[in-house]
Design an enzyme around this catalytic site. Structure first.
Site, PDB file in Angstrom:
ATOM      1  N   MET A  58      38.686  49.841  32.815  1.00  0.00           N
ATOM      2  CA  MET A  58      38.640  50.148  34.235  1.00  0.00           C
ATOM      3  C   MET A  58      37.239  50.576  34.613  1.00  0.00           C
ATOM      4  SD  MET A  58      41.290  50.047  36.298  1.00  0.00           S
ATOM      5  CE  MET A  58      41.374  51.477  37.325  1.00  0.00           C
ATOM      6  N   CYS A  59      36.820  50.095  35.780  1.00  0.00           N
ATOM      7  CA  CYS A  59      35.429  50.310  36.163  1.00  0.00           C
ATOM      8  C   CYS A  59      35.307  50.190  37.675  1.00  0.00           C
ATOM      9  CB  CYS A  59      34.528  49.263  35.494  1.00  0.00           C
ATOM     10  SG  CYS A  59      34.719  49.173  33.700  1.00  0.00           S
ATOM     11  N   GLY A  60      34.075  50.246  38.132  1.00  0.00           N
ATOM     12  CA  GLY A  60      33.755  49.921  39.503  1.00  0.00           C
ATOM     13  C   GLY A  60      32.775  48.776  39.521  1.00  0.00           C
ATOM     14  N   THR A 105      29.869  50.186  37.195  1.00  0.00           N
ATOM     15  CA  THR A 105      30.003  51.542  36.669  1.00  0.00           C
ATOM     16  C   THR A 105      31.172  51.521  35.700  1.00  0.00           C
ATOM     17  OG1 THR A 105      31.470  52.273  38.453  1.00  0.00           O
ATOM     18  CG2 THR A 105      29.104  52.550  38.782  1.00  0.00           C
ATOM     19  N   ASN A 153      36.390  44.688  36.434  1.00  0.00           N
ATOM     20  CA  ASN A 153      37.115  45.947  36.566  1.00  0.00           C
ATOM     21  C   ASN A 153      38.551  45.692  36.126  1.00  0.00           C
ATOM     22  OD1 ASN A 153      38.366  48.347  37.395  1.00  0.00           O
ATOM     23  ND2 ASN A 153      38.622  47.590  39.489  1.00  0.00           N
TER      24      ASN A 153
END
Length: 647
Positions: A1-3, A51, A81
């Protein structure tokens, strides 16, 4: 999971572009606190940002990802993501095709699958994801969102190119993205239900679930094409799978075990959310068996016994041998700055403070030391669990229509009258035309709209003109997915296309979980499980008035007896009017955000009319009507706060 975030402006790249991309990434730090990466390509007008929340390949999963010249993927770059499951098998197959890998991350398979299959590569992806992939050779950008919209993705298409990001606030950090608010979206948020793809802002759209945007260079700008690669395609009546009950039960059991097994895979510990429903309890029971060790289980407890399910969750935790952690929430926890934070992270309004509660739970889970939880969202949508679904089944299916089942069910769910169940029947010609009836799930929100309309200012009504939000929602549904379908399938489809993505997976899911850098994995929304569920006959999903019958039977050996026999209970926080402390807390928010001065400046409501409605609400003891006014106030506070909170 990310941005993820980025911009592709073929003729608009300049010295400020890197700074703009960095500003966008700043707005996504909560989605990826473990690192950030950028790819700047002035020759192609491309800037992409990432991110990272490290879950798999902790020390070797930095992004953006780049292809390799030695396997023909050298011109491809991507940011992802989410999670791709079954990636090890796919990685092995791709390696035998001659593809090389530079990381241990599951995300890298997207580049290789694209190189092998072209745009059909999405059919091979399993999981919850939103990603951007740039193909330099074809001058093509592909933005993809998973089948149900578990992970968010937003875009702005302007004259010079396209800007995208995991959250709206990332797009607003770019100076080329306009901040004009959409009056139609404001009206939709007042009544809870959004049109798929709509956001609060005129120039920002959500990528729809099961959809990819194919963006190609066109002159000095780009051309955008939307392609739906998946939909919740229920069979026509008479075409569902014909199997024995036992075969249906065993198929559900096998599919869920596989889905949960995939979602337990991570390079960090994985926990479970645990309410008192059969969905999260089933997941905990199976996770404990698969993992063969105690599972950490997190439960929310409310200070009102009528809405609290913690005692049932505790019984399940004891049966599974889980290590249960109960977060006890009080009135003051659900309002004030926590309410405002939930609006900021959700980027929309919500009708109930359950979203605040779940945001506080994700904070607690992270403080305890977990980054990943498996959740039960999606079971009700796929297996016919909601009371609203049963209401329509009881009304429109000949097997139930002549019985008192509908009235009896409403009596048992009287606590939720005014919120998830309408206290009176209401219809709309657009739904009657598209579905053949007006589904019960939207009727409470139609009544909310009717309560809101007299409170609106003349200025705001002039902006709306003759816009009909109910018709817009009905006409957003694909008639080809409704034609010839059973009533239960129609209702489930209409909910999946609207409320699942707009509510359950937004302020009830990703947005409030990732507010605290927590990855949630809804096991029932594995598309293999979903496609199986849709093929199961309606009378096996709901049997004799018992919702999710096939899931109950598949999981009965891992559920406490009381839960196996228990009717679905809506999981929501106690509304503000239910005790004096909550009323006092929402009054503070009303004073801050709904003062006559703010109301006049915003221009949505007539200050005198809304003030009179609030006074009537404070004097009333009608539970259904007060619940509806609680909803209106939650939305009104949110609409007056959200723009300021997003700056």
């Amino acid at each position: 999971m990310c941005g993820i975030a980025g911009l592709w402006t073929p003729s608009g790249y300049n010295q400020d572009t890197p700074r703009h991309a960095e500003a966008m990434a700043d707005q996504l730090e909560h989605r990826g606190p473990d690192g950030r990466g950028f790819h700047f390509d002035a020759a192609n007008g491309l800037a992409i940002a990432h991110t990272r929340l490290s879950i798999i390949g902790l020390n070797a999963g930095e992004q953006p990802l780049h292809g390799r010249s030695d396997d023909g993927t050298g011109g491809i770059a991507a940011t992802v993501n989410g999670e791709f499951y079954d990636y090890k098998r796919l990685r092995g197959l791709l390696r035998t095709d001659g593809f090389q890998f530079s990381t241990k991350s599951d995300s890298e398979i997207a580049l290789k699958l694209y190189a092998k299959h072209g745009l059909d590569f999405v059919e091979h992806l399993r999981g919850e994801f939103a990603f951007a992939l740039f193909d330099e050779d074809r001058q093509r950008l592909v933005l993809v969102r998973d089948r149900f919209g578990i992970r968010p993705l937003f875009v702005h298409h302007g004259p010079r190119g396209i800007v995208w990001g995991s959250e709206i606030k990332a797009l607003l950090a770019h100076p080329d993205v306009p901040r004009d608010v959409c009056p139609k979206a404001q009206l939709h948020q007042m009544m809870q239900v959004m049109v798929p793809g709509m956001t609060l802002y005129e120039g920002i759209q959500a990528v729809k679930p099961g959809t990819m945007l194919i963006i190609e260079k066109a002159g000095d700008g780009v051309a955008v094409r939307e392609e739906r690669y998946w939909d919740a395609n229920f069979p026509r009546e008479g075409e569902h799978d014909v199997k024995s009950d036992e075969d249906h039960i065993e198929a559900v059991r096998a599919a869920l075990v596989e889905s949960i097994t995939f979602r337990l895979e991570a390079d960090v510990p994985v926990a479970c959310y645990l309410s008192g429903g059969i969905d999260s309890c089933s997941i905990l029971g199976m996770a404990a068996a698969i993992q063969q060790s105690p599972v950490k289980a997190f439960t929310i407890s409310f200070d009102d016994a009528r809405y609290d399910e913690a005692h049932i969750a505790t019984e399940m935790a004891q049966m599974a041998g889980a290590d249960q952690d109960i977060l006890k929430l009080k009135a003051e926890d659900l309002y004030g700055s926590n309410f405002e934070d939930a609006i900021r992270y959700s980027e929309r309004t919500f009708y109930n403070t359950l979203g605040v509660a779940k945001m506080l739970m994700s904070k607690h889970v992270r403080e305890v030391g977990y980054k990943v939880v498996i959740t039960g969202e999606g079971s009700d949508e796929l297996f016919g669990g909601y009371a609203q679904f049963k209401a329509d089944l009881f009304l429109h299916d000949p097997e139930y229509a002549a019985t008192p089942a509908a009235q009896e069910m409403r009596k048992r769910n009287a606590l939720f009258s005014g919120s998830v169940l309408a206290e009176e029947t209401i219809s709309h010609p657009a739904f009657e035309d598209v579905m053949g009836f007006t589904p019960s799930w939207i009727q409470p929100w139609m009544l909310t709209l009717e309560r809101v309309k007299p409170l609106l200012s003349e200025e705001f009504k002039a902006k709306l003109g003759d816009y009909d939000p109910i018709a817009a929602i009905a006409h957003s549904l694909d008639p080809a997915m409704l034609e010839g379908r059973h009533v239960l399938d129609k209702v489930q489809y209409s909910w999946i296309k609207t409320m699942l993505e707009g509510q359950i997976l937004n302020w009830g899911g990703d947005r409030v979980d990732m507010a605290n850098s927590l990855e949630s994995r809804p096991a029932f929304l594995d598309h293999h499980v979903a496609e199986l569920a849709m093929r199961i006959p309606p009378q096996v999903r709901v049997r004799g008035g018992v919702e999710k019958w096939v899931v109950r039977e598949a999981m009965k050996h891992v559920l406490p007896h009381v839960l196996y026999e228990r009717e679905k209970f809506a999981f929501m926080a106690p509304p503000a009017h239910t005790d004096a402390k909550k009323t006092a807390e929402i009054d503070k928010l009303i004073a801050r955000w709904l003062s006559p001065q703010r109301l006049a400046a915003k221009g949505l409501f007539d200050p005198a009319k809304l003030g009179a409605a609030i006074a009537d609400y404070r004097a009333s003891d009608d539970h259904a009507q007060n619940t509806r006014m609680d909803i209106i106030l939650n939305h009104a506070i949110g609409l007056h706060a959200v723009e300021e909170l997003l700056t």
